[in-house]
Motif scaffolding. Structure first.
Motif, short mmCIF file in Angstrom:
data_model
loop_
_atom_site.label_atom_id
_atom_site.label_comp_id
_atom_site.label_asym_id
_atom_site.label_seq_id
_atom_site.Cartn_x
_atom_site.Cartn_y
_atom_site.Cartn_z
N SER A 25 80.65 -60.85 -58.18
CA SER A 25 80.42 -60.93 -59.63
C SER A 25 81.15 -62.15 -60.16
N LYS A 42 81.45 -66.20 -66.37
CA LYS A 42 80.50 -67.08 -67.04
C LYS A 42 80.86 -68.56 -66.90
N GLU A 91 75.84 -61.60 -58.83
CA GLU A 91 75.48 -61.56 -60.25
C GLU A 91 76.45 -62.43 -61.03
N SER A 92 75.96 -62.98 -62.14
CA SER A 92 76.79 -63.86 -62.96
C SER A 92 76.82 -63.36 -64.39
N GLU A 93 77.95 -63.55 -65.05
CA GLU A 93 78.10 -63.15 -66.44
C GLU A 93 77.38 -64.15 -67.34
N ASP A 126 74.59 -66.20 -69.54
CA ASP A 126 73.24 -66.66 -69.26
C ASP A 126 73.06 -66.91 -67.76
N THR A 127 71.82 -66.79 -67.32
CA THR A 127 71.50 -67.05 -65.92
C THR A 127 71.79 -68.50 -65.57
N LYS A 128 72.57 -68.70 -64.54
CA LYS A 128 72.92 -70.06 -64.11
C LYS A 128 72.12 -70.41 -62.86
N GLN A 163 68.17 -65.20 -60.36
CA GLN A 163 68.24 -64.55 -61.66
C GLN A 163 69.70 -64.20 -61.95
N GLN A 164 69.91 -63.41 -62.99
CA GLN A 164 71.27 -63.01 -63.32
C GLN A 164 71.84 -62.09 -62.23
N SER A 165 71.00 -61.24 -61.66
CA SER A 165 71.39 -60.38 -60.54
C SER A 165 70.47 -60.67 -59.37
N ASN A 166 71.06 -60.88 -58.19
CA ASN A 166 70.29 -61.28 -57.02
C ASN A 166 70.76 -60.50 -55.80
#
Length: 350
Positions: free
Chosen positions: A30, A33, A186-188, A190-192, A207-210
């Protein structure tokens, strides 16, 4: 000069006792951002062939944030450093790790392990660099969970600092068996648009979660990279480069100086020395060098917080002044000399 790469957290899959089967490994990552830290939760399903107090896994972890915590069957255990007295593997509890621990070499009196952190970047670590825990395990399957917060690696080789997280899978090559590997990232915020060496995720696009699933090792390591986006003006300035900015400035200064020299010579056609040539020749080369020097800070400011701000010893460019000064002075002196001759010829005809 300091290295442009600021090393972050180094962690890897564990080295396993040859009495242990690792049925599966699940890695949850995780990322915050800012892409500067990431919470790792790594779970292992293991199967042991024996009952009793034992050391099933050895861990390598360095430069992590806060604590490195291990649970066995949801019970927290104490993580310990391997003492120097265990350097002789045959006389230590780690003799059952013989497949993954190599013999001492010329540069070390201690047995060591080799871990890959990225392509063409591997390191050898002495056995007492590793961490271990002891647990009373019954014959059968057990769950081991590891949690820690990793610091990002930062590569400042370019204008924009690139952040990455690295997790070595090299020790898994020495496991008694390899079941499956699941990776979740997953990233906090916006999707990076980060990149990874794991290939296409299960969802086809980042995506935001992969998630990724493997039945064999995908590589020696997991590498997750993020290059922040910059605005259009910053892209243009990076393309032009400080050298280009200095050249453009030099051309503009030269044109302005040439105009000033002509005006001075027209006003003082018989003057032996041109004050315009002298002052301009002293000032313009130095001004161009300072523009080159401060262009780095200017571009970094336009890029913003994502700027690497790592450009080496650019102030050494000022050492070029004693070379540029006479060259530029000679050019302007010859131009002024030609102007003076033309004016003299024109006046003679009149």
């Amino acid at each position: 000069m300091a290295s442009p790469v600021q090393e972050g957290t180094k962690t890897s899959a564990p080295f396993s006792s040859k009495d242990i089967n690792i049925l599966s490994e699940t890695i949850h990552i995780s990322i915050n951002k800012e892409f500067t830290t990431a919470k790792y939760v790594v779970e292992y399903s293991i199967e042991t062939d024996s009952t009793g107090k034992q050391i099933p896994l050895l861990f390598y972890a360095e430069n992590y944030k806060d604590d490195f915590i291990v649970w066995v069957d949801d019970q927290k255990v104490t993580v310990q450093q391997i003492p120097d007295s265990y350097k002789n593997i045959n006389d230590s509890p780690f003799s059952v790790f013989a497949n993954s621990i190599k013999k001492a070499s010329n540069y070390s009196n201690s047995p060591f392990v080799t871990i890959y952190w990225s392509e063409n970047y591997q390191s050898n670590y002495e056995i007492n660099d590793l961490k271990y825990f002891e647990a009373s395990l019954t014959k059968g399957t057990h769950k081991i969970r590891v949690e820690y917060t990793a610091n990002a690696w930062t590569d400042r080789n370019d204008w924009v600092a690139q952040h990455s997280f690295r997790y070595s899978l090299t020790p898994a090559k020495f496991w008694k068996s390899f079941g499956k590997l699941d990776v979740y990232v997953e990233s906090e915020g916006d999707t990076k648009p980060f990149t990874t060496n794991l290939g296409e995720p299960n969802g086809k696009t980042i995506q935001q979660s992969n998630s990724w699933s493997f039945n064999k090792l995908p590589d020696d390591y997991i590498d997750i990279n993020y290059m922040p986006k910059i605005n259009v003006l910053a892209k243009v300035l990076v393309f032009i480069d400080p050298f280009g900015i200095a050249v453009i400035s030099g051309i503009l200064f030269f044109m302005l100086h040439l105009r000033t020299v002509r005006h001075y010579r027209n006003r003082y056609p018989t003057e032996k020395f041109s004050l315009a040539v002298i002052i301009g020749s002293l000032v313009i080369p130095l001004a161009v060098l300072f523009i080159y020097l401060f262009s780095f800070d200017f571009i970094d400011t336009i890029i913003g917080s994502s700027a690497s701000r790592f450009h080496g010893y650019v102030f050494f460019c000022l050492l070029l002044y004693p070379i540029l000064l006479p060259l530029y002075w000679i050019i302007m002196w010859r131009i002024d000399k030609m102007l003076k001759k033309k004016l003299a010829a024109k006046n003679a005809q009149d």
